[in-house]
Design a protein around this motif. Structure first.
Motif, PDB file in Angstrom:
ATOM      1  N   UNK A 170       9.640 -26.441  -3.722  1.00  0.00           N
ATOM      2  CA  UNK A 170       9.879 -25.567  -2.572  1.00  0.00           C
ATOM      3  C   UNK A 170       9.839 -26.422  -1.310  1.00  0.00           C
ATOM      4  N   UNK A 171      10.744 -26.141  -0.378  1.00  0.00           N
ATOM      5  CA  UNK A 171      10.705 -26.758   0.947  1.00  0.00           C
ATOM      6  C   UNK A 171      10.459 -25.661   1.971  1.00  0.00           C
ATOM      7  N   UNK A 172       9.330 -25.736   2.658  1.00  0.00           N
ATOM      8  CA  UNK A 172       9.013 -24.791   3.730  1.00  0.00           C
ATOM      9  C   UNK A 172       9.648 -25.286   5.018  1.00  0.00           C
ATOM     10  N   UNK A 173      10.589 -24.509   5.544  1.00  0.00           N
ATOM     11  CA  UNK A 173      11.265 -24.875   6.791  1.00  0.00           C
ATOM     12  C   UNK A 173      11.401 -23.634   7.664  1.00  0.00           C
ATOM     13  N   UNK A 174      10.309 -22.871   7.751  1.00  0.00           N
ATOM     14  CA  UNK A 174      10.354 -21.569   8.418  1.00  0.00           C
ATOM     15  C   UNK A 174      10.324 -21.650   9.934  1.00  0.00           C
ATOM     16  N   UNK A 175      10.153 -22.864  10.492  1.00  0.00           N
ATOM     17  CA  UNK A 175      10.252 -23.017  11.936  1.00  0.00           C
ATOM     18  C   UNK A 175       9.172 -22.272  12.687  1.00  0.00           C
ATOM     19  N   UNK A 176       9.507 -21.882  13.906  1.00  0.00           N
ATOM     20  CA  UNK A 176       8.550 -21.220  14.787  1.00  0.00           C
ATOM     21  C   UNK A 176       9.273 -20.100  15.547  1.00  0.00           C
ATOM     22  N   UNK A 177       8.504 -19.235  16.167  1.00  0.00           N
ATOM     23  CA  UNK A 177       9.054 -18.195  17.030  1.00  0.00           C
ATOM     24  C   UNK A 177       8.440 -18.332  18.421  1.00  0.00           C
ATOM     25  N   UNK A 219      15.421  -4.501  25.773  1.00  0.00           N
ATOM     26  CA  UNK A 219      15.879  -3.615  26.843  1.00  0.00           C
ATOM     27  C   UNK A 219      15.598  -4.275  28.183  1.00  0.00           C
ATOM     28  N   UNK A 220      16.030  -5.519  28.296  1.00  0.00           N
ATOM     29  CA  UNK A 220      15.835  -6.281  29.516  1.00  0.00           C
ATOM     30  C   UNK A 220      14.953  -7.487  29.330  1.00  0.00           C
ATOM     31  N   UNK A 221      14.105  -7.492  28.308  1.00  0.00           N
ATOM     32  CA  UNK A 221      13.234  -8.628  28.012  1.00  0.00           C
ATOM     33  C   UNK A 221      13.635  -9.212  26.666  1.00  0.00           C
ATOM     34  N   UNK A 222      13.904 -10.515  26.654  1.00  0.00           N
ATOM     35  CA  UNK A 222      14.406 -11.169  25.451  1.00  0.00           C
ATOM     36  C   UNK A 222      13.621 -12.457  25.225  1.00  0.00           C
ATOM     37  N   UNK A 223      13.185 -12.645  23.987  1.00  0.00           N
ATOM     38  CA  UNK A 223      12.471 -13.866  23.630  1.00  0.00           C
ATOM     39  C   UNK A 223      13.445 -14.817  22.962  1.00  0.00           C
ATOM     40  N   UNK A 224      13.788 -15.878  23.686  1.00  0.00           N
ATOM     41  CA  UNK A 224      14.862 -16.762  23.256  1.00  0.00           C
ATOM     42  C   UNK A 224      16.135 -16.390  23.993  1.00  0.00           C
ATOM     43  N   UNK A 225      17.198 -17.109  23.684  1.00  0.00           N
ATOM     44  CA  UNK A 225      18.461 -16.930  24.398  1.00  0.00           C
ATOM     45  C   UNK A 225      19.373 -15.967  23.650  1.00  0.00           C
ATOM     46  N   UNK A 226      19.656 -14.823  24.247  1.00  0.00           N
ATOM     47  CA  UNK A 226      20.627 -13.881  23.699  1.00  0.00           C
ATOM     48  C   UNK A 226      21.954 -14.154  24.398  1.00  0.00           C
ATOM     49  N   UNK A 256      17.576 -25.928  11.480  1.00  0.00           N
ATOM     50  CA  UNK A 256      18.117 -27.260  11.219  1.00  0.00           C
ATOM     51  C   UNK A 256      17.449 -27.970  10.038  1.00  0.00           C
ATOM     52  N   UNK A 257      16.125 -27.851   9.912  1.00  0.00           N
ATOM     53  CA  UNK A 257      15.437 -28.507   8.795  1.00  0.00           C
ATOM     54  C   UNK A 257      15.858 -27.901   7.463  1.00  0.00           C
ATOM     55  N   UNK A 258      15.900 -26.580   7.385  1.00  0.00           N
ATOM     56  CA  UNK A 258      16.290 -25.919   6.142  1.00  0.00           C
ATOM     57  C   UNK A 258      17.734 -26.174   5.773  1.00  0.00           C
ATOM     58  N   UNK A 259      18.627 -26.110   6.763  1.00  0.00           N
ATOM     59  CA  UNK A 259      20.032 -26.387   6.494  1.00  0.00           C
ATOM     60  C   UNK A 259      20.219 -27.837   6.065  1.00  0.00           C
ATOM     61  N   UNK A 260      19.501 -28.762   6.722  1.00  0.00           N
ATOM     62  CA  UNK A 260      19.581 -30.163   6.328  1.00  0.00           C
ATOM     63  C   UNK A 260      19.123 -30.371   4.901  1.00  0.00           C
ATOM     64  N   UNK A 286      18.462 -14.919  10.436  1.00  0.00           N
ATOM     65  CA  UNK A 286      19.795 -15.503  10.643  1.00  0.00           C
ATOM     66  C   UNK A 286      19.707 -17.015  10.574  1.00  0.00           C
ATOM     67  N   UNK A 287      20.769 -17.634  10.074  1.00  0.00           N
ATOM     68  CA  UNK A 287      20.795 -19.089  10.008  1.00  0.00           C
ATOM     69  C   UNK A 287      20.785 -19.682  11.422  1.00  0.00           C
ATOM     70  N   UNK A 288      20.232 -20.882  11.522  1.00  0.00           N
ATOM     71  CA  UNK A 288      20.218 -21.586  12.797  1.00  0.00           C
ATOM     72  C   UNK A 288      18.864 -21.699  13.435  1.00  0.00           C
ATOM     73  N   UNK A 289      17.978 -20.721  13.170  1.00  0.00           N
ATOM     74  CA  UNK A 289      16.663 -20.744  13.800  1.00  0.00           C
ATOM     75  C   UNK A 289      16.777 -20.733  15.322  1.00  0.00           C
ATOM     76  N   UNK A 290      15.794 -21.320  15.990  1.00  0.00           N
ATOM     77  CA  UNK A 290      15.824 -21.378  17.450  1.00  0.00           C
ATOM     78  C   UNK A 290      17.010 -22.202  17.939  1.00  0.00           C
ATOM     79  N   UNK A 291      17.350 -23.262  17.204  1.00  0.00           N
ATOM     80  CA  UNK A 291      18.481 -24.099  17.619  1.00  0.00           C
ATOM     81  C   UNK A 291      19.775 -23.308  17.599  1.00  0.00           C
ATOM     82  N   UNK A 292      19.903 -22.367  16.677  1.00  0.00           N
ATOM     83  CA  UNK A 292      21.115 -21.560  16.590  1.00  0.00           C
ATOM     84  C   UNK A 292      21.332 -20.685  17.798  1.00  0.00           C
ATOM     85  N   UNK A 293      20.290 -20.439  18.588  1.00  0.00           N
ATOM     86  CA  UNK A 293      20.403 -19.631  19.795  1.00  0.00           C
ATOM     87  C   UNK A 293      20.752 -20.460  21.024  1.00  0.00           C
ATOM     88  N   UNK A 294      20.777 -21.774  20.873  1.00  0.00           N
ATOM     89  CA  UNK A 294      21.001 -22.638  22.029  1.00  0.00           C
ATOM     90  C   UNK A 294      22.450 -22.560  22.500  1.00  0.00           C
TER      91      UNK A 294
END
Length: 552
Positions: free
Chosen positions: A331-338, A353-360, A236-240, A259-267
């Motif tokens: 430069x604008x750093x908007x790399x977010x977090x994981x 393979x059964x364990x996912x970090x974030x929402x798939x 969101x910060x980078x796209x903004x 991929x675009x969206x970062x963590x918010x894109x997975x919501x």
């Protein structure tokens, strides 16, 4: 080439026939007109169109339909054909609902019944929408085919990359007849997945993200050597930042590693973002922002990793993983977090393979009838729990603390309390996991008593806090002890000459220890971890970019 489709859905047979008749009369030579009498029937028709690799130009849905009304249908249809124009057919009494739907499903127009004469009340509106769709710079492409295995981590990685970048694709299981035939034709076996077949028929075996991006139409190389501003990270910060910079005439390129969206894109649903009273999915918000940025002229580079940042006089140089580089004034750093990984739980071998970090979210249908386990107590975990509850038998939310109130918004807590198949497990942690080839069992620990409990589990989604990926900034950009970027007044000895800040003027509010380099969103120390604040900081960073450029 097959004709694109105009779809109309109305549960009243008379109305359905009448609008289909008028549409065929005016558009039949250019488009295939389909009509359906329910939302479910229309969605099935859209899936068939997508499987054939064809396009949909316009979707017209009646508001008052049982089971699934027009707004609900258009919301579901957006995931299948996000660039199709959307029209709601309403009675005069429903115009309020139509206006509300403008935000909910990005509605293009609403039409009142009756629309007679169509020459005045129907065709002019649809002509405009057809022209907009026709002139789009990125029309929908035929589907890419992906052959993989359900529990293959490399197959999951390709699925996630395609889904999050909104690339249409069709998943084909390797053990299905079609999958086996495609693997045989490529000289591969079921053990060799993933296999990707592009719309041009090119075969890719276990491609890297960069290879995949280049073959499915995503840009991976910049068009120029130098820009006014380079934005790193497309959350969101980078796209903004990209939207505001490009709209104000700055030569702008947005660089994204995955991929675009970062963590918010997975919501699965963001419900507290201003202007969307009924919520919006992360994918929908991301798609709109990406299209908005490109419409203003911003370049977006996908699967492009920045590995170094250098100060070169008044310019800034960014070096990519492939050895190439570009320069910029700012430069604008908007790399977010994981999301952090579960430490000590022996789960690394089950990632994808059964364990996912974030929402798939694209895995949700595969969870139907199973138990799903979610680790975390913040909003992202709550949103995932509500979403997966529509498919899973039971959703188990595992909390380290005693309740949700400490870290989750009140509206989301209320939603969870209202969903009967969500169970909250306070003071519970994952001790370990086990399985043959994929996750099959979890051992849970009660952190009050130390008691261990074994449960059958094939789905685990983890949301346990976040960490910035800023190691590549070592030696140049000042960061705090957790790796978050320090800016403005948080910089040590701000305002004086020091190794941390080289100028006599004070740094601007979002400026890092390198003049002309700004940070926005979650990667910035002490930032508010919310979508709205990230977008706001992205816009604010562009204002400071202007101030910096004017002072040069």
């Amino acid at each position: 080439m097959a004709k694109a489709t105009i779809l109309t859905v109305d549960d009243d047979p008379g109305v359905s026939r009448a609008i289909a008749r008028d549409l065929r009369r005016h558009y039949g030579d250019r488009f295939r007109v389909l009509r359906a009498t329910s939302g479910d029937e229309a969605l099935e028709a859209l899936r068939e169109v997508r499987l054939r690799g064809e396009a949909v130009a316009v979707m017209i849905a009646d508001y008052r339909m049982p089971t699934m009304n027009g707004v609900q249908f258009l919301e579901a249809a957006m995931d299948l054909f996000p660039r199709a124009r959307r029209v709601l057919l309403t009675a005069y009494a429903d115009t309020g609902a139509a206006i509300d739907a403008i935000n909910f499903v990005d509605l293009d127009h609403y039409l009142l019944k009756p629309w007679s004469p169509p020459e005045e009340n129907l065709y002019p509106v649809l002509d405009t929408l057809v022209d907009i769709w026709d002139a789009a710079s990125d029309p929908e492409a035929p589907e890419t085919r992906l052959v993989g295995h359900r529990w293959s981590a490399p197959s999951f990685a390709v699925r996630e990359f395609l889904a999050r970048n909104l690339v249409p694709y069709r998943w084909i299981a390797a053990d299905e007849p079609e999958g086996a035939q495609l693997l045989e034709a490529a000289g591969l076996t079921a053990a060799d997945v993933p296999l990707v077949i592009t719309t041009e028929g090119k075969v890719l075996h276990s491609p890297t993200e960069t290879e995949l991006a280049a073959q499915v139409g995503l840009r991976t190389s910049p068009a120029a050597d130098f820009y006014d501003v380079v934005v790193i990270g497309a959350g969101p910060a980078g796209l903004g930042a990209a939207v505001y910079a490009a709209s104000e005439g700055l030569r702008t390129v947005l660089v994204e590693r995955s991929a675009t969206g970062g963590q918010a894109g997975q919501s699965s649903r963001i419900e507290n973002y201003l202007g969307f009273p009924d919520g919006v999915t992360g994918a929908q918000l991301t798609d709109r922002a990406r299209r908005q940025a490109t419409r203003f002229g911003a370049e977006i580079l996908s699967a492009t990793e920045v590995v170094a940042l250098e100060a070169a006089g008044s310019g800034r140089v960014l070096r990519f993983a492939d050895g190439t580089s570009i320069g910029a004034h700012t430069v604008v750093l908007a790399t977010g977090v994981t999301y952090r990984h579960l430490a000590g739980a022996q789960l690394d071998g089950f990632c994808g393979a059964g364990v996912f970090y974030g929402s798939a979210a694209f895995e949700a249908a595969s969870c139907r009838g199973d138990d799903v386990y979610i680790v975390g107590g913040a909003n992202s975990a709550g949103q995932a729990a509500v979403y997966f509850s529509r498919f899973a038998e039971t959703v188990h939310v595992l909390l380290r603390g005693p309740d949700l109130a400490h870290s989750m918004s009140a509206y989301l807590i209320q939603q969870i309390e209202d969903v009967p198949n969500i169970e909250i497990h306070p003071c519970t942690e994952v001790a370990s996991g086990a399985g043959e080839g994929h996750l099959e069992r979890l051992t849970l620990r009660d952190n009050r008593t130390g008691a261990l409990t074994d449960v059958d589990a094939t789905w685990l989604f983890v949301f346990i806090g976040a960490e910035p990926q800023t190691q590549w900034l070592d030696g140049l950009i000042a960061r705090d002890d957790r790796g978050f970027v320090l800016t403005g007044p948080d910089l040590p000895e701000a305002g004086g000459r020091s190794p941390r800040w080289p100028l006599t003027r004070a740094p601007y509010h979002l400026e890092t220890s390198v003049p002309g380099v700004f940070a926005a969103g979650d990667v910035r120390a002490e930032s508010v971890k919310r979508v709205a604040s990230a977008v706001g900081e992205g816009a604010m960073a562009v204002t400071l970019v202007h101030r910096y450029l004017e002072a040069q």
